[in-house]
Design a protein around this motif. Sequence first.
Motif, PDB file in Angstrom:
ATOM      1  N   TYR A 196       5.786  10.599   4.543  1.00 37.41           N
ATOM      2  CA  TYR A 196       5.985  11.721   5.605  1.00 37.41           C
ATOM      3  C   TYR A 196       5.681  12.341   5.220  1.00 37.41           C
ATOM      4  O   TYR A 196       6.098  13.259   4.432  1.00 37.41           O
ATOM      5  CB  TYR A 196       7.570  10.974   6.634  1.00 37.41           C
ATOM      6  CG  TYR A 196       7.332   9.566   6.973  1.00 37.41           C
ATOM      7  CD1 TYR A 196       7.423   9.291   7.775  1.00 37.41           C
ATOM      8  CD2 TYR A 196       8.740   8.898   6.061  1.00 37.41           C
ATOM      9  CE1 TYR A 196       7.608   7.665   8.588  1.00 37.41           C
ATOM     10  CE2 TYR A 196       8.801   7.558   6.968  1.00 37.41           C
ATOM     11  CZ  TYR A 196       7.959   7.258   7.799  1.00 37.41           C
ATOM     12  OH  TYR A 196       8.355   6.006   8.313  1.00 37.41           O
ATOM     13  N   VAL A 197       5.147  13.202   6.073  1.00 34.45           N
ATOM     14  CA  VAL A 197       4.315  14.846   5.570  1.00 34.45           C
ATOM     15  C   VAL A 197       4.551  15.488   7.515  1.00 34.45           C
ATOM     16  O   VAL A 197       4.180  14.830   8.463  1.00 34.45           O
ATOM     17  CB  VAL A 197       3.517  15.369   5.628  1.00 34.45           C
ATOM     18  CG1 VAL A 197       1.747  14.481   5.730  1.00 34.45           C
ATOM     19  CG2 VAL A 197       3.411  16.828   5.104  1.00 34.45           C
ATOM     20  N   SER A 198       5.190  16.334   7.877  1.00 36.45           N
ATOM     21  CA  SER A 198       5.533  17.572   9.470  1.00 36.45           C
ATOM     22  C   SER A 198       6.020  18.428   9.323  1.00 36.45           C
ATOM     23  O   SER A 198       6.637  18.347   8.291  1.00 36.45           O
ATOM     24  CB  SER A 198       6.123  16.215  10.587  1.00 36.45           C
ATOM     25  OG  SER A 198       6.236  16.675  11.446  1.00 36.45           O
TER      26      SER A 198
ATOM     27  N   MET B 264       0.775  -1.169  -0.212  1.00 39.39           N
ATOM     28  CA  MET B 264       0.119   0.005   0.310  1.00 39.39           C
ATOM     29  C   MET B 264       1.067   0.924   0.081  1.00 39.39           C
ATOM     30  O   MET B 264       2.025   1.426   0.157  1.00 39.39           O
ATOM     31  CB  MET B 264      -0.857   0.266   1.188  1.00 39.39           C
ATOM     32  CG  MET B 264      -2.007  -0.857   0.867  1.00 39.39           C
ATOM     33  SD  MET B 264      -3.367  -1.316   2.687  1.00 39.39           S
ATOM     34  CE  MET B 264      -4.102   0.892   2.364  1.00 39.39           C
ATOM     35  N   ASN B 265       0.089   2.775  -0.561  1.00 35.54           N
ATOM     36  CA  ASN B 265       1.029   4.067  -0.336  1.00 35.54           C
ATOM     37  C   ASN B 265       0.437   4.433   0.963  1.00 35.54           C
ATOM     38  O   ASN B 265      -0.784   4.655   0.971  1.00 35.54           O
ATOM     39  CB  ASN B 265       0.698   4.556  -1.729  1.00 35.54           C
ATOM     40  CG  ASN B 265       1.234   3.893  -2.741  1.00 35.54           C
ATOM     41  OD1 ASN B 265       2.655   3.143  -2.476  1.00 35.54           O
ATOM     42  ND2 ASN B 265       1.331   4.270  -4.518  1.00 35.54           N
ATOM     43  N   ILE B 266       1.291   4.687   1.728  1.00 29.47           N
ATOM     44  CA  ILE B 266       0.819   4.904   3.162  1.00 29.47           C
ATOM     45  C   ILE B 266       1.016   6.676   3.569  1.00 29.47           C
ATOM     46  O   ILE B 266       2.898   6.784   3.099  1.00 29.47           O
ATOM     47  CB  ILE B 266       1.200   3.794   4.508  1.00 29.47           C
ATOM     48  CG1 ILE B 266       0.817   2.713   4.186  1.00 29.47           C
ATOM     49  CG2 ILE B 266       0.796   4.552   5.747  1.00 29.47           C
ATOM     50  CD1 ILE B 266       1.191   1.591   4.716  1.00 29.47           C
ATOM     51  N   LEU B 267       0.846   7.772   3.698  1.00 32.61           N
ATOM     52  CA  LEU B 267       1.145   9.105   3.951  1.00 32.61           C
ATOM     53  C   LEU B 267       0.733   8.947   5.633  1.00 32.61           C
ATOM     54  O   LEU B 267      -0.019   8.989   6.624  1.00 32.61           O
ATOM     55  CB  LEU B 267       0.465  10.078   3.531  1.00 32.61           C
ATOM     56  CG  LEU B 267       1.169  11.178   3.781  1.00 32.61           C
ATOM     57  CD1 LEU B 267       2.144  11.505   3.366  1.00 32.61           C
ATOM     58  CD2 LEU B 267      -0.189  12.449   3.001  1.00 32.61           C
ATOM     59  N   MET B 268       2.450   9.338   6.458  1.00 30.65           N
ATOM     60  CA  MET B 268       2.589   9.352   7.901  1.00 30.65           C
ATOM     61  C   MET B 268       2.121  10.324   8.272  1.00 30.65           C
ATOM     62  O   MET B 268       3.275  11.520   7.149  1.00 30.65           O
ATOM     63  CB  MET B 268       3.568   8.686   8.293  1.00 30.65           C
ATOM     64  CG  MET B 268       3.357   6.648   8.180  1.00 30.65           C
ATOM     65  SD  MET B 268       2.606   6.237   9.463  1.00 30.65           S
ATOM     66  CE  MET B 268       2.965   4.632   9.527  1.00 30.65           C
ATOM     67  N   ALA B 269       1.256  11.352   9.094  1.00 29.94           N
ATOM     68  CA  ALA B 269       1.278  12.715   8.952  1.00 29.94           C
ATOM     69  C   ALA B 269       1.330  13.250  10.947  1.00 29.94           C
ATOM     70  O   ALA B 269       0.376  12.388  11.262  1.00 29.94           O
ATOM     71  CB  ALA B 269      -0.407  13.356   8.553  1.00 29.94           C
ATOM     72  N   LEU B 270       2.887  14.106  10.610  1.00 31.10           N
ATOM     73  CA  LEU B 270       2.855  13.724  11.882  1.00 31.10           C
ATOM     74  C   LEU B 270       2.450  16.204  11.929  1.00 31.10           C
ATOM     75  O   LEU B 270       2.686  16.621  11.246  1.00 31.10           O
ATOM     76  CB  LEU B 270       3.876  13.952  12.867  1.00 31.10           C
ATOM     77  CG  LEU B 270       4.393  12.310  12.547  1.00 31.10           C
ATOM     78  CD1 LEU B 270       5.675  11.878  11.367  1.00 31.10           C
ATOM     79  CD2 LEU B 270       4.993  12.287  13.345  1.00 31.10           C
TER      80      LEU B 270
END
Length: 594
Positions: free
Chosen positions: A35-37, A1-7
């Motif tokens: 990742y986006v943070s 899967m393509n997963i975006l972790m957001a913090l």
Amino acid sequence: MNILMALSQREVTGAEVYATTVGDILTERGHQVFYVSDTLTKPHQGEFFTLRFNKRSIFRRFWHVGYLIYLIKKHNIQLVHAHSRASSWSCHVACKITGTPMVTTVHGKQPVHASRKKFHAMGNRAMPVCEAIYHQLIDDLGVPADTMTISRNGINTARYQWCDAPNNDKKVIAIIGRLSGPKGDLCFKLLDECIDLDRYDVKIVTGTEPTKRFERFRGNVDFVGYVEDVPAMMAKADLVIGAGRVAMESLLCGRPTFAIGEAISIGPVNLDNIDHAMATNFGDIGPVDLDIDFSLIPAQIEEALSTPHCPVEVNEKIKESYDLQNIVTQVEDIYQSVYVRTLRKDIPVLMYHRFSESTETQGRMAPYIDIDMFEKHLKLIKKLGYETLTFEDIRGKGFISRLEADKRYCMITVDDGFKDNYTLMLPLLKKYDLKAVVYAVSDTDHNQWDVEHPETPEKRFELMTQSELKALADSGHVEIGGHTLTHPHLSSLTREQQQREIAENKAKLERLLGKDLLSFAYPYGDWNQDSVELVKGCGYEFAVATNSGPLAVHEDPYLIRRIGIYPGTDVFGLFRKLTGGYLFRKVKEKPSHV
């Protein structure tokens, strides 16, 4: 899967450690993690995008949502995993607009205000890391219990190994955690009121620059700063003081551990309080903030320093409860359930039986399909871009592999093991380079169960010979599964009779094929609890039913629901059944745990 972790963070936090640690294992398992943070300090695999979530003006929030939509579309994000209040709010809106499934790991106690009660902004599933957060979300914010799953912090237990007690001339106390916010207040009070700074060598391990108020301790306290090798630091300490992941990691190292956090003090972690410690994330979450009697702490610190290690049983419980691989497996399971049920589609598992080439080979009652129509089915499957999976494929990569980005999968299953599977079906599978799973009955040479039916007797149709079945399995296009000795209604048999039907069928087929069978099909889709237990006990890893079982394939690998193919299933009918939402439209299901 393509997963975006957001913090949303500006310094190292437990949420960042969790997200990157879990993200790296997901990457190792074949997922693509982004990742986006605001910042991201920990080493990680996967592309990182900077977004200032902590700037929360109305304009900024619109910008956050717009940028998230851009990332979701550009990178074909299939699921967003948020880890903070600020990021979850923007992700929730972006996911609503794009129709992207979303989950939120809740790492700490949530603020209570009217807007938060009305707009939870946690996506399709909230994953509190401990029981205290779970109950706070229910009691204070009214989050429905059936939209949450407790999912603990995952720790790479192999990195944190039991170590010998240090031989320090002066006892070393390591306080690990950030010096900002409530944790900073807590650290200050510990230094100011609870620890004899002359008697002990106190080390503050933190990624936060100490503020001015800590200057008075400079001569007596070693402000170590950020440490990459945390296990090595813990190994040198006679006592570790911290909460959340710090306490868990310390206990894995076998160190005496004093759990104290933003809400409560657990004290030295032992067998008597380990359950309470885990439920409160080792002191981080409680009914009120800083509900701590600091007058008791000095004596408790002395008590903790009197032992060289934490109890072995506590160490073992931490290993069992926080093992990273087990936690990531649970997270993958949640991802699948959220994805499948939000989009209301899953891999279609098609169920065929016989193939007919003339009116003489058409049955009276039992299901069959004309071989020319079957070829049209295979052409449609290829034209729509579907690839076929077998259980050997799933066993190797896990159920979540069926949700691979930019892929379309289906499964062709064929019951009973009729001769036409070899003479008619196999050539077409080869022609179109597709695969199927065939479930074979082993102790009769024809459809005896239909022919001898007292009310609706069927024509006689031959089953494959042993050599034909072996050739089918050796073709590379067919996986063989078990289907009992004689095709009975299992629920009508005693447990002992079921055991013989299931186990002996499996043993005979495995001797013939020279390999283990992975899956089993319940004849008629008929089963009871004994059937399921016996199938598991015989070593099967999967079992398929007909009209029973959850709609999400992975939620019960021993009750995989299938879509029946019948004489009237033309190309358009197959098209409808291939669309992943077919079962969701047809079946009324009780509310899921996800």
